[in-house]
Design an enzyme around this catalytic site. Structure first.
Site, mmCIF file in Angstrom:
data_model
loop_
_atom_site.group_PDB
_atom_site.id
_atom_site.type_symbol
_atom_site.label_atom_id
_atom_site.label_comp_id
_atom_site.label_asym_id
_atom_site.label_seq_id
_atom_site.Cartn_x
_atom_site.Cartn_y
_atom_site.Cartn_z
ATOM 1 N N TYR A 72 0.832 -1.216 0.000
ATOM 2 C CA TYR A 72 0.000 0.000 0.000
ATOM 3 C C TYR A 72 0.863 1.260 0.000
ATOM 4 O O TYR A 72 0.573 2.218 -0.712
ATOM 5 C CB TYR A 72 -0.903 -0.003 1.240
ATOM 6 C CG TYR A 72 -1.952 1.076 1.197
ATOM 7 C CD1 TYR A 72 -3.225 0.821 0.690
ATOM 8 C CD2 TYR A 72 -1.674 2.366 1.660
ATOM 9 C CE1 TYR A 72 -4.184 1.813 0.634
ATOM 10 C CE2 TYR A 72 -2.631 3.359 1.601
ATOM 11 C CZ TYR A 72 -3.888 3.088 1.092
ATOM 12 O OH TYR A 72 -4.831 4.074 1.034
ATOM 13 N N PHE A 128 -6.490 21.581 -23.886
ATOM 14 C CA PHE A 128 -7.147 20.319 -24.237
ATOM 15 C C PHE A 128 -8.519 20.305 -23.539
ATOM 16 O O PHE A 128 -8.678 20.921 -22.491
ATOM 17 C CB PHE A 128 -6.270 19.153 -23.774
ATOM 18 C CG PHE A 128 -6.855 17.815 -24.092
ATOM 19 C CD1 PHE A 128 -6.900 17.358 -25.393
ATOM 20 C CD2 PHE A 128 -7.393 17.015 -23.089
ATOM 21 C CE1 PHE A 128 -7.461 16.118 -25.692
ATOM 22 C CE2 PHE A 128 -7.943 15.780 -23.383
ATOM 23 C CZ PHE A 128 -7.983 15.335 -24.688
ATOM 24 N N ASP A 129 -9.508 19.607 -24.106
ATOM 25 C CA ASP A 129 -10.894 19.676 -23.581
ATOM 26 C C ASP A 129 -11.013 19.423 -22.075
ATOM 27 O O ASP A 129 -11.730 20.129 -21.386
ATOM 28 C CB ASP A 129 -11.901 18.709 -24.223
ATOM 29 C CG ASP A 129 -11.431 17.997 -25.464
ATOM 30 O OD1 ASP A 129 -10.366 18.327 -25.989
ATOM 31 O OD2 ASP A 129 -12.161 17.094 -25.892
ATOM 32 N N ASP A 218 1.314 20.917 -19.831
ATOM 33 C CA ASP A 218 0.409 19.782 -20.043
ATOM 34 C C ASP A 218 1.204 18.818 -20.923
ATOM 35 O O ASP A 218 1.379 19.044 -22.118
ATOM 36 C CB ASP A 218 -0.888 20.265 -20.715
ATOM 37 C CG ASP A 218 -1.883 19.129 -20.919
ATOM 38 O OD1 ASP A 218 -1.506 17.962 -20.702
ATOM 39 O OD2 ASP A 218 -3.025 19.415 -21.313
ATOM 40 N N LYS A 261 -0.388 8.465 -23.343
ATOM 41 C CA LYS A 261 0.158 8.891 -24.637
ATOM 42 C C LYS A 261 1.631 8.451 -24.710
ATOM 43 O O LYS A 261 1.894 7.280 -24.859
ATOM 44 C CB LYS A 261 0.008 10.408 -24.808
ATOM 45 C CG LYS A 261 -1.299 10.997 -24.265
ATOM 46 C CD LYS A 261 -2.520 10.567 -25.016
ATOM 47 C CE LYS A 261 -3.853 10.995 -24.418
ATOM 48 N NZ LYS A 261 -4.024 12.301 -23.866
ATOM 49 N N HIS A 454 -20.973 14.755 -28.942
ATOM 50 C CA HIS A 454 -20.421 13.849 -29.957
ATOM 51 C C HIS A 454 -20.260 12.416 -29.456
ATOM 52 O O HIS A 454 -20.281 11.485 -30.237
ATOM 53 C CB HIS A 454 -19.108 14.399 -30.530
ATOM 54 C CG HIS A 454 -17.961 14.372 -29.572
ATOM 55 N ND1 HIS A 454 -17.887 15.216 -28.490
ATOM 56 C CD2 HIS A 454 -16.846 13.603 -29.518
ATOM 57 C CE1 HIS A 454 -16.776 14.962 -27.815
ATOM 58 N NE2 HIS A 454 -16.123 13.988 -28.415
HETATM 59 C C1 LIG Z 1 -5.246 13.028 -23.262
HETATM 60 C C2 LIG Z 1 -4.896 14.376 -22.802
HETATM 61 C C3 LIG Z 1 -5.317 14.860 -21.556
HETATM 62 C C4 LIG Z 1 -6.237 14.084 -20.646
HETATM 63 O O1 LIG Z 1 -5.700 12.870 -20.266
HETATM 64 P P1 LIG Z 1 -6.576 11.562 -19.956
HETATM 65 O O2 LIG Z 1 -5.543 10.559 -19.594
HETATM 66 O O3 LIG Z 1 -7.349 11.236 -21.192
HETATM 67 O O4 LIG Z 1 -7.472 11.888 -18.820
HETATM 68 C C5 LIG Z 1 -4.911 16.131 -21.194
HETATM 69 N N1 LIG Z 1 -4.162 16.887 -22.003
HETATM 70 C C6 LIG Z 1 -3.741 16.461 -23.207
HETATM 71 C C7 LIG Z 1 -2.902 17.349 -24.055
HETATM 72 C C8 LIG Z 1 -4.100 15.194 -23.654
HETATM 73 O O5 LIG Z 1 -3.703 14.784 -24.861
#
Ligand SMILES: *Cc1c(COP(=O)(O)O)cnc(C)c1O
Length: 463
Positions: A72, A128-129, A218, A261, A454
């Site tokens: 843990y 990013f969204d 980010d 990513k 979407h």
């Molecule tokens: C994918 C992404 C996020 C969010 O990450 P998640 O792992 O999908 O929650 C934030 N910023 C950027 C630039 C991304 O490509």
């Protein structure tokens, strides 16, 4: 002739994918209400919906999972991870594991933005969204500040993801102390995966310091961005990818990262805090503990933390990056030969086809980007994603909103598809292009949810 950079790996384990007939696909997409998210993965031949969490882990990552320590607190996995993170990002005071990128945003953003304290503005090259969402949840307003070049899809110049620093200074003059954070998204996902230069990151960082504004990266595509710097920015050709990553991160105060990513994990995320005296450090720890889990696992299994430690390193391998970016470039060159327009030059994680250019007879409010996504599925079983006026949603009065672009995005999973798959993608696009003039009508909305439509929308072809 387009050139393909050969894979720096060979295949040891295979995952079968199903081929379907055109007739079957026409029924499947109809049953899915012409929404790509509703198609079952089993019915997809090449899945380009996203590059997030869809990469193939290496034998080293799978091997590392077998020695994952599920203790843990303060597990062996955690210390292996911290050693790897310090090696890649430099000597940061704190790395907080979280379960994915948006969790990192949820932990950090409320500490930098607070409407009651008068910190109600956040600026980014492009949010990013999910980052935009977490800024707005604090009551703050997100402002995008990308260079003008990003808005011209045909203009081939490097570093189209950069911050417009002149405009940034104007925004600082206008909003002053109300700005709680400046976020640099590398690569700039929403601008087509366009990279950001070291010079731009350094200048933005200096402007932030001058005005006492926290500077946050980010960092989802930390390694792909470094590859573009090595290739295209003067003075960086002889540096290693890791040296470049360390320099880039030396300019920031914080970072948030989706490990789905460039770290080639199926799930995972991270928050970085540079300074041991940073005002947000204790808040990061507290928010992580209540929302994610104890400090040293943050919602991840020990085995996944070990895979993360290895993936961070593999993401920075030059030959891997050369092959990965090369794949997107190979596809782009094949489309050039056919006169198909896309966001150029191509970024790292995918190719954004300009569907408005492909279908000049379909108006934006009938979603040309969705028409191309549906045609690609019918043609070859390829699943892509509309990034245009369908994604934009409508305004508060329910009126349609026109996006600056009508893109169909082909996002490329890491280490998953081969050159032959890329030829299937190119051939399908070229076939559709040959008959593109004949398409005159797109889709209307049969049903939509109140927000983020979407993902769930039902569409109907206009006869
Ligand atoms: C994918 C992404 C996020 C969010 O990450 P998640 O792992 O999908 O929650 C934030 N910023 C950027 C630039 C991304 O490509």
């Amino acid at each position: 002739m387009a050139k393909y950079v050969a894979e720096p790996f060979r295949i040891k384990m295979v995952e079968p994918i199903r081929k379907t007939t055109r007739e079957e696909r026409e029924q499947i997409i109809k049953d899915a209400n012409y929404n790509m998210f509703n198609i079952h993965a089993e019915d997809v031949y090449i899945d380009l919906l996203t590059d997030s969490g869809t990469g193939a882990m290496s034998q080293e990552q799978w091997g590392a999972m077998m020695i994952g320590d599920e203790a843990y607190a303060h597990s062996r996995s955690y210390f292996r991870f911290i050693d790897s993170a310090k090696d890649v990002f430099g000597d940061w005071a704190w790395f907080q594991l979280v379960h994915q990128g948006r969790a990192a945003e949820k932990v950090l953003m409320p500490l930098l933005l607070d409407k009651e304290q008068g910190k109600d503005v956040a600026i980014s090259n492009t949010f990013f969204d999910t980052t935009r969402g977490h800024v707005m949840l604090t009551g703050a307003t997100p402002i995008d500040c990308v260079v003008e070049e990003a808005k011209d899809s045909k203009l081939r110049v490097p570093f189209k993801g950069n911050m417009d620093t002149k405009r940034l200074r104007e925004l600082i003059a206008e909003y002053g102390d109300r700005i709680g954070v400046v976020v640099m998204t590398i690569t700039n996902n929403s601008a087509g995966g366009q990279p950001v230069s070291v010079a731009n990151i350094k200048e933005t960082s200096a402007i932030c310091k001058e005005h006492n504004i926290p500077f946050c990266i980010d960092a989802a595509r930390y390694a792909e961005n470094a590859f573009f710097i090595k290739r295209d920015e003067a003075g960086y050709q002889d540096k290693t990818i890791k040296e470049i990553v360390r320099e880039v991160f030396s300019y920031a105060d914080y970072f948030t990262m989706s490990a789905k990513k460039d770290a080639i994990l199926n799930m995972g995320g991270l928050v970085g805090v540079k300074d041991p005296e940073a005002p947000a450090l204790n808040g990061v720890k507290a928010n992580a503990i209540v929302g994610e889990g104890f400090l040293t696992y943050g919602g991840l299994n020990g085995r996944d933390i070990d895979a993360f430690a290895v993936g961070l390193q593999e993401g920075t391998d030059y030959h891997y990056l050369e092959y990965r970016i090369g794949q997107v470039e190979y596809l782009a060159e094949r489309l050039d030969e056919a006169g198909i327009v896309y966001q150029a030059p191509v970024g790292g994680h995918g190719l954004f086809v300009d569907a408005a250019a492909m279908f000049p007879n379909i108006p934006w409010y009938e979603f040309p980007g969705q028409v191309l996504a549906v045609e690609l599925y019918k043609e070859a079983g390829i699943r892509s994603c509309e990034i245009g006026s369908l994604l934009m949603d409508h305004d508060a009065e329910g009126n349609p909103v026109q996006s600056a672009f009508e893109f169909t995005r082909l996002a490329i999973p890491r280490r998953v598809y081969t050159q032959a798959h890329f030829d299937v993608m190119a051939d399908a696009l070229i076939e559709i292009k040959k008959r593109a003039d004949k398409y005159t009508r797109g889709f209307e909305i049969a049903w939509e949810p109140p927000v983020l439509r979407h993902f769930q929308v039902h569409l109907k072809p206009i006869e």
